[in-house]
Design a protein around this motif. Structure first.
Motif, PDB file in Angstrom:
ATOM      1  N   LYS A 131       0.832  -1.208   0.000  1.00 40.46           N
ATOM      2  CA  LYS A 131       0.000   0.000   0.000  1.00 40.46           C
ATOM      3  C   LYS A 131       0.864   1.254   0.000  1.00 40.46           C
ATOM      4  N   VAL A 132       1.910   1.284   0.833  1.00 42.68           N
ATOM      5  CA  VAL A 132       2.806   2.444   0.883  1.00 42.68           C
ATOM      6  C   VAL A 132       3.503   2.623  -0.462  1.00 42.68           C
ATOM      7  N   HIS A 133       4.009   1.525  -1.032  1.00 46.51           N
ATOM      8  CA  HIS A 133       4.689   1.589  -2.320  1.00 46.51           C
ATOM      9  C   HIS A 133       3.768   2.146  -3.397  1.00 46.51           C
ATOM     10  N   ASN A 134       2.525   1.656  -3.434  1.00 46.19           N
ATOM     11  CA  ASN A 134       1.584   2.122  -4.452  1.00 46.19           C
ATOM     12  C   ASN A 134       1.257   3.603  -4.281  1.00 46.19           C
ATOM     13  N   ASP A 135       1.121   4.053  -3.036  1.00 45.78           N
ATOM     14  CA  ASP A 135       0.840   5.466  -2.788  1.00 45.78           C
ATOM     15  C   ASP A 135       1.992   6.343  -3.265  1.00 45.78           C
ATOM     16  N   ILE A 136       3.234   5.889  -3.014  1.00 43.83           N
ATOM     17  CA  ILE A 136       4.402   6.654  -3.445  1.00 43.83           C
ATOM     18  C   ILE A 136       4.462   6.719  -4.968  1.00 43.83           C
ATOM     19  N   MET A 137       4.259   5.579  -5.624  1.00 43.48           N
ATOM     20  CA  MET A 137       4.306   5.556  -7.085  1.00 43.48           C
ATOM     21  C   MET A 137       3.201   6.442  -7.671  1.00 43.48           C
ATOM     22  N   TRP A 138       2.010   6.431  -7.057  1.00 47.88           N
ATOM     23  CA  TRP A 138       0.897   7.261  -7.528  1.00 47.88           C
ATOM     24  C   TRP A 138       1.275   8.733  -7.445  1.00 47.88           C
ATOM     25  N   ALA A 139       1.893   9.137  -6.318  1.00 50.97           N
ATOM     26  CA  ALA A 139       2.283  10.538  -6.141  1.00 50.97           C
ATOM     27  C   ALA A 139       3.394  10.930  -7.114  1.00 50.97           C
ATOM     28  N   MET A 140       4.352  10.035  -7.346  1.00 49.17           N
ATOM     29  CA  MET A 140       5.473  10.339  -8.249  1.00 49.17           C
ATOM     30  C   MET A 140       4.976  10.493  -9.683  1.00 49.17           C
ATOM     31  N   GLU A 141       4.014   9.667 -10.091  1.00 51.53           N
ATOM     32  CA  GLU A 141       3.474   9.771 -11.443  1.00 51.53           C
ATOM     33  C   GLU A 141       2.817  11.122 -11.676  1.00 51.53           C
ATOM     34  N   ARG A 142       2.309  11.699 -10.602  1.00 46.50           N
ATOM     35  CA  ARG A 142       1.647  13.002 -10.698  1.00 46.50           C
ATOM     36  C   ARG A 142       2.566  14.139 -10.280  1.00 46.50           C
ATOM     37  N   GLN A 143       3.871  13.809 -10.157  1.00 52.06           N
ATOM     38  CA  GLN A 143       4.903  14.788  -9.815  1.00 52.06           C
ATOM     39  C   GLN A 143       4.601  15.486  -8.487  1.00 52.06           C
ATOM     40  N   GLY A 144       4.013  14.738  -7.574  1.00 50.23           N
ATOM     41  CA  GLY A 144       3.741  15.276  -6.246  1.00 50.23           C
ATOM     42  C   GLY A 144       4.937  15.123  -5.325  1.00 50.23           C
ATOM     43  N   VAL A 145       4.909  15.848  -4.222  1.00 47.45           N
ATOM     44  CA  VAL A 145       5.962  15.742  -3.214  1.00 47.45           C
ATOM     45  C   VAL A 145       5.652  14.554  -2.315  1.00 47.45           C
ATOM     46  N   THR A 146       6.639  13.683  -2.116  1.00 49.48           N
ATOM     47  CA  THR A 146       6.463  12.501  -1.287  1.00 49.48           C
ATOM     48  C   THR A 146       7.509  12.489  -0.189  1.00 49.48           C
ATOM     49  N   ILE A 147       7.075  12.486   1.060  1.00 54.84           N
ATOM     50  CA  ILE A 147       7.977  12.359   2.202  1.00 54.84           C
ATOM     51  C   ILE A 147       7.455  11.224   3.064  1.00 54.84           C
ATOM     52  N   LEU A 148       8.277  10.199   3.257  1.00 54.61           N
ATOM     53  CA  LEU A 148       7.912   9.056   4.085  1.00 54.61           C
ATOM     54  C   LEU A 148       8.767   9.082   5.335  1.00 54.61           C
ATOM     55  N   LEU A 149       8.120   9.150   6.484  1.00 56.44           N
ATOM     56  CA  LEU A 149       8.834   9.196   7.756  1.00 56.44           C
ATOM     57  C   LEU A 149       8.984   7.784   8.290  1.00 56.44           C
ATOM     58  N   VAL A 192      12.340   9.387   4.054  1.00 56.10           N
ATOM     59  CA  VAL A 192      12.480   8.887   2.682  1.00 56.10           C
ATOM     60  C   VAL A 192      11.832   9.901   1.750  1.00 56.10           C
ATOM     61  N   LEU A 193      12.546  10.268   0.684  1.00 55.45           N
ATOM     62  CA  LEU A 193      12.076  11.306  -0.230  1.00 55.45           C
ATOM     63  C   LEU A 193      11.906  10.754  -1.634  1.00 55.45           C
ATOM     64  N   SER A 194      10.983  11.321  -2.367  1.00 55.85           N
ATOM     65  CA  SER A 194      10.879  11.008  -3.790  1.00 55.85           C
ATOM     66  C   SER A 194      12.072  11.637  -4.510  1.00 55.85           C
ATOM     67  N   SER A 195      12.334  11.184  -5.723  1.00 55.79           N
ATOM     68  CA  SER A 195      13.494  11.696  -6.461  1.00 55.79           C
ATOM     69  C   SER A 195      13.370  13.198  -6.713  1.00 55.79           C
ATOM     70  N   GLY A 196      12.152  13.672  -6.960  1.00 51.42           N
ATOM     71  CA  GLY A 196      11.963  15.103  -7.194  1.00 51.42           C
ATOM     72  C   GLY A 196      12.221  15.921  -5.950  1.00 51.42           C
ATOM     73  N   THR A 197      11.731  15.444  -4.804  1.00 53.47           N
ATOM     74  CA  THR A 197      11.946  16.147  -3.545  1.00 53.47           C
ATOM     75  C   THR A 197      13.415  16.111  -3.149  1.00 53.47           C
ATOM     76  N   LYS A 198      14.075  15.009  -3.442  1.00 48.89           N
ATOM     77  CA  LYS A 198      15.481  14.856  -3.071  1.00 48.89           C
ATOM     78  C   LYS A 198      16.350  15.941  -3.698  1.00 48.89           C
ATOM     79  N   ARG A 199      15.998  16.397  -4.891  1.00 48.42           N
ATOM     80  CA  ARG A 199      16.801  17.419  -5.566  1.00 48.42           C
ATOM     81  C   ARG A 199      16.787  18.743  -4.802  1.00 48.42           C
ATOM     82  N   SER A 200      15.776  18.949  -3.970  1.00 49.49           N
ATOM     83  CA  SER A 200      15.691  20.183  -3.192  1.00 49.49           C
ATOM     84  C   SER A 200      16.346  20.052  -1.822  1.00 49.49           C
TER      85      SER A 200
END
Length: 205
Positions: free
Chosen positions: A26-44, A64-72
């Motif tokens: 479930k967590v993996h799917n939520d992260i992938m869903w957010a990344m596909e929509r270029q959303g910010v993902t932060i997993l504590l 844990v950060l998505s690749s887009g968030t990691k760049r910031s």
């Protein structure tokens, strides 16, 4: 609990045919869903493997950060086993502090030391940064201290959090919005008791 339909629709623990594996899916799917929509993902992450003689976890936090968030990401500093701060570039810059508070029955000296360190961590970051503090505060906030909360009364750890919020000009964001009780609790004990122990604190501007 299954017989009386007490489970939440997306609950993955303490539920027949559900396990840690289904929770991770479930967590993996939520992260992938957010990344596909270029959303910010932060997993504590809270590491609950380090335990004292009483069996209570004594610390361990991560982010844990998505690749887009990691760049910031500008920097990450682990202040203690229970406190981590991540700074992100932007206008304005953002500081995210991840915490894992001692339990409500822990020695009060440990609680005091934790909050003293948290205050120092807050003060070490620029006052103009957007400040977000997230994590397991192991405390309950009652209706006398918040508008919309799962509990009727504030316990000791909750009082420490409320006092910090007042002192540092923070709002307890997940008590600001009206939700049904099933959306307020954040932890279920092995016996089925539900508690709101995890909070998001944001500095007022």
């Amino acid at each position: 609990m299954s017989k009386h339909h007490l489970h939440e629709p997306l609950q993955s623990a303490y539920k027949q045919y559900h396990s840690t594996e289904t929770a991770l899916i479930k967590v993996h799917n939520d992260i992938m869903w957010a990344m596909e929509r270029q959303g910010v993902t932060i997993l504590l992450l809270l590491d609950l493997t380090v335990r004292n003689r009483a069996g209570a976890a004594t610390g361990g936090v991560g982010i844990v950060l998505s690749s887009g968030t990691k760049r910031s990401l500008a920097s990450v500093t682990q202040h203690t086993d229970r406190t981590l701060a991540a700074n992100f570039q932007g206008n304005p810059a953002t500081t995210v502090i991840v915490i894992y508070c001692p339990t409500n029955v822990d020695n009060e000296d440990n609680i005091e030391a934790h909050y003293d360190n948290l205050r120092r961590t807050i003060d070490s970051n620029p006052a103009h940064n957007v400040l977000v503090i997230v994590g397991d505060f192991n405390g309950r906030v009652g209706t006398g201290d918040a508008n919309y909360t799962y509990h009727d009364a504030t316990n000791r750890n909750g009082k420490y959090m409320v006092d910090l919020a007042i002192e540092k000009n923070l709002i307890i964001a997940n008590t600001y919005f009206r939700k049904r009780n099933g959306k307020l609790w954040t932890y279920m004990s092995p016996t089925g008791s539900k508690y709101q122990l995890d909070y998001v604190l944001i500095r007022k501007k």
